[in-house]
Design an enzyme around this catalytic site. Structure first.
Site, mmCIF file in Angstrom:
data_model
loop_
_atom_site.group_PDB
_atom_site.id
_atom_site.type_symbol
_atom_site.label_atom_id
_atom_site.label_comp_id
_atom_site.label_asym_id
_atom_site.label_seq_id
_atom_site.Cartn_x
_atom_site.Cartn_y
_atom_site.Cartn_z
ATOM 1 N N PHE A 1 -59.060 60.941 75.383
ATOM 2 C CA PHE A 1 -57.594 61.025 75.392
ATOM 3 C C PHE A 1 -56.939 59.655 75.475
ATOM 4 O O PHE A 1 -57.492 58.728 75.960
ATOM 5 C CB PHE A 1 -57.121 61.896 76.548
ATOM 6 C CG PHE A 1 -57.595 63.317 76.426
ATOM 7 C CD1 PHE A 1 -57.640 63.935 75.176
ATOM 8 C CD2 PHE A 1 -58.025 64.019 77.523
ATOM 9 C CE1 PHE A 1 -58.083 65.231 75.054
ATOM 10 C CE2 PHE A 1 -58.475 65.318 77.407
ATOM 11 C CZ PHE A 1 -58.513 65.919 76.173
ATOM 12 N N TRP B 1 -49.664 63.393 74.542
ATOM 13 C CA TRP B 1 -50.437 62.363 75.228
ATOM 14 C C TRP B 1 -51.934 62.690 75.153
ATOM 15 O O TRP B 1 -52.768 61.813 74.984
ATOM 16 C CB TRP B 1 -49.983 62.281 76.685
ATOM 17 C CG TRP B 1 -50.756 61.289 77.508
ATOM 18 C CD1 TRP B 1 -50.489 59.958 77.650
ATOM 19 C CD2 TRP B 1 -51.915 61.557 78.296
ATOM 20 N NE1 TRP B 1 -51.419 59.387 78.469
ATOM 21 C CE2 TRP B 1 -52.312 60.339 78.881
ATOM 22 C CE3 TRP B 1 -52.665 62.705 78.562
ATOM 23 C CZ2 TRP B 1 -53.412 60.240 79.722
ATOM 24 C CZ3 TRP B 1 -53.770 62.595 79.396
ATOM 25 C CH2 TRP B 1 -54.124 61.382 79.959
ATOM 26 N N HIS B 2 -52.263 63.992 75.270
ATOM 27 C CA HIS B 2 -53.671 64.379 75.253
ATOM 28 C C HIS B 2 -54.299 64.169 73.894
ATOM 29 O O HIS B 2 -55.504 63.958 73.788
ATOM 30 C CB HIS B 2 -53.837 65.841 75.676
ATOM 31 C CG HIS B 2 -53.808 66.020 77.156
ATOM 32 N ND1 HIS B 2 -52.652 66.278 77.840
ATOM 33 C CD2 HIS B 2 -54.778 65.964 78.084
ATOM 34 C CE1 HIS B 2 -52.922 66.373 79.129
ATOM 35 N NE2 HIS B 2 -54.213 66.193 79.309
ATOM 36 N N GLY B 3 -53.517 64.273 72.851
ATOM 37 C CA GLY B 3 -54.118 64.060 71.551
ATOM 38 C C GLY B 3 -53.090 64.133 70.448
ATOM 39 O O GLY B 3 -52.086 64.829 70.551
#
Lengths: 81, 540
Positions: free
Chosen positions: B540, B346-348
């Site tokens: 993000f 999800w963050h990257g």
């Protein structure tokens, strides 16, 4: 079972999970009141309660029990398997 | 539009706030509609095309939610299908913009071409918005959302203080507030809002941003395959940890403050995470609203269903202290690692984020395992807590800092280079200019293998002093939630029952001293606005 008996049983289950024998739940207890009762051990508690009382909560209810009292009420209201 | 820009602080914000008070005082609906329109403008500021992407997604989600509400209890199977379709739609929407390029470039990697992050075409805040929309659909299906109109839903999704980088809010905690908000000028809301906003601005531009140029060359060197001296590697790790810490802490304060101008309290998102004494504790303090989302919508349903299946199969389930290893692995370790993998992704869209997520998953499992095993080894809980809290703090701090390297390093190999540097594989060097000033100590240092090097001494001093100051603030100071606790700065925040002396001294009160102090903080913040810098979490 009376309310007190339910609370004693729930306290015992939570004590086992958190490894803390000093836990005494009341109808008004919320998760933040109990040291170490984080979201992770919460779900374990819920499933242990389901197993103990032979009930099955809805996932939506599991997320939104405001306090221990709500769990006791849900147990008494839930259909037995 | 950045929160930390002159056009936002002097143009957008006052216009929107004053317009909201004037219109809202006449009719609440006007005030709220104005707020929605302003939020849309805020979103469109960088690239108006963003609106063309988000608007259809809002309409489709709204339609699905309406359908869910209508079928609801009557036809649960059909409602489930709609819900799944909705979740799939939102994930595909996110997947197309965020992960398609990564998937393609991961393939490229096999042919030796470097991979390019997908930020360029990523609609702002899409990861946050997507999670929030999914949560809404699930809540509607579960009957946790009573009534909603398109206007309500639009405002819920677009509300600009939390639009780009959270906190990830629930409809049921926001909409009652929008319905009850006075929609007019209220001195307390403005005072609290402005204080939170400028605390946040100062954290961002005075504390976080100056770390960036100090650590950037170190990461660039690691990415180019250069080994770092132990001191440099630690500066890179600690420096970036503190940079992202104050960046996100500052952003979260600003979001709380902005929402407060409109009489809205956002949930807690950031609560002195570096003071955590365990990894579990860390995740209950860092990005709280994401942890809450992941727990409620991924971890809990997964664990609940796995546990019930195990129970039906007659196998032992999770029983606290008496848990068997297979039960631990399948009911706690597996869901935890999977959930953190989702968090990483999800963050990257990148390998470093995936491994970062897995690493935190493993750390959480170790923490949980220890919690179960510890009472058998050390039964006296009270004594254990007192004795081991400092050890827990140090272990957590080191783990978090080491893992943060991966968040910043462009590749896994750069991360490894820095980790090796941190444990001294590439030796310890001190800038020659500093070394020559050490006198007798230099001889001692040489004896244990410390070498002088032609690196910048002033850079080392600046980095060390800055890192030292930021560490003191992060580890020893009460946070804004505590300082403003009497005024419920975030949903559900209450004053400490027994506040520490430091909290008592620093407690926010609307008096002259605080007004002057805050004016200085605000001025210092605004004078540092020189170079605009985006919030790390906006990517993000």
């Amino acid at each position: 079972m009376t309310e007190q008996e339910y609370l004693a049983a729930l306290s015992q289950i939570l004590s086992d999970i958190l490894g803390d024998d000093s836990i005494a739940l009341t109808m008004d207890t919320v998760r933040e009141d109990v040291g170490g009762w984080d979201s992770f051990s919460y779900i374990n508690f819920i499933v242990a309660v389901e197993a103990e009382f032979g009930v099955k909560f809805r996932i939506a209810d599991v997320e939104s029990f405001p306090n221990v009292g709500a769990i006791v009420k849900a147990i008494t209201a839930a259909p037995r398997r | 539009m950045l929160f930390n820009s002159y056009s936002f602080i002097f143009g957008f914000l006052p216009t929107v706030v004053i317009g909201f008070y004037i219109l809202g005082a006449r009719r609440r609906e006007w005030g709220l509609a104005w707020l929605t329109a302003a939020s849309l403008l805020f979103y469109a500021w960088w690239r108006p095309i963003n609106v063309l992407l988000i608007a259809p997604s809002i309409l489709i989600n709204y339609g699905l939610a309406r359908a869910l509400e209508k079928t609801g209890e009557a036809r649960p199977a059909f409602a489930r299908t709609i819900l799944i379709a909705g979740i799939v739609f939102n994930l595909c929407f996110l997947g197309y913009f965020k992960y398609l390029n990564f998937a393609a470039s991961a393939m490229n990697d096999a042919f030796g071409t470097g991979f390019v992050l997908t930020q360029l075409i990523l609609p702002l805040g899409i990861s946050f918005i997507t999670f929030q929309k999914i949560a809404f659909l699930v809540d509607v299906q579960a009957g946790r959302v009573s009534r909603f109109s398109l206007a309500d839903y639009g405002l819920f999704v677009l509300f600009f203080p939390q639009l780009i980088a959270g906190p990830i809010v629930h409809y049921r905690e926001m909409m009652p507030q929008f319905r009850a908000a006075p929609c007019r000028y209220d001195p307390e809301n403005v005072a609290v809002g402005i204080s939170l906003f400028f605390f946040g601005l100062a954290k961002k531009v005075i504390l976080a941003d100056p770390m960036s140029p100090l650590v950037a060359p170190l990461y660039a060197r690691a990415a180019a395959g250069g080994g770092q001296s132990m001191i440099d590697a630690w500066i890179a790790a600690l420096g970036f940890t503190l940079q992202i810490y104050f960046d996100f802490s500052g952003y979260s304060d600003m979001a709380l403050g902005l929402a407060r101008f409109f009489g809205i309290k956002l949930p807690v998102n950031f609560n002195s995470p570096l003071q955590a004494t365990s990894i579990i504790d860390f995740w209950l303090r860092w990005h709280v609203s994401l942890t809450r989302f992941l727990t409620a919508y991924i971890y809990n349903p997964m664990t609940l269903s796995l546990t019930r299946k195990r129970m039906a199969a007659g196998k032992p389930i999770f029983g606290g202290r008496n848990t068997s290893l297979p039960a631990f692995l399948s009911l706690l370790a597996m869901p935890t690692i999977l959930t953190m993998l989702v968090s990483g992704l999800w963050h990257g869209a990148g390998y470093t984020y995936i491994v970062w997520g897995l690493l935190h998953g493993v750390l959480l499992c170790i923490n949980h395992g220890w919690r179960l095993a510890r009472p058998r080894i050390w039964p006296d809980t009270k004594r254990y807590n007192v004795r081991m809290a400092p050890v827990g703090f140090i272990l957590t701090f080191l783990s978090v800092v080491a893992a943060m390297v991966m968040f910043r390093a462009p590749t896994l190999s750069a991360t490894l280079m820095l980790w090796k540097g941190m444990i001294g594989v590439y030796g310890v060097t001190v800038p020659a200019a500093v070394f020559s000033q050490l006198g007798e100590l230099a001889g001692w240092l040489s004896a244990v293998g410390v070498q002088p090097a032609w690196t910048s001494g002033s850079m080392l001093l600046t980095s060390t002093v800055r890192i030292g100051c930021l560490l003191v603030i992060a580890l020893a100071m009460p946070n804004t939630l505590r300082i403003l606790a009497a005024f419920e700065p975030a949903l559900g925040v209450k004053p400490d029952r027994t506040p520490s002396r430091l909290v008592q001294v620093l407690t926010w009160v609307p008096d002259t001293a605080w007004a002057v102090g805050l004016a200085f903080v605000a001025l210092a913040g605004m004078l540092s606005l020189g170079q605009l810098s985006e919030f790390l979490y906006w990517q993000f």
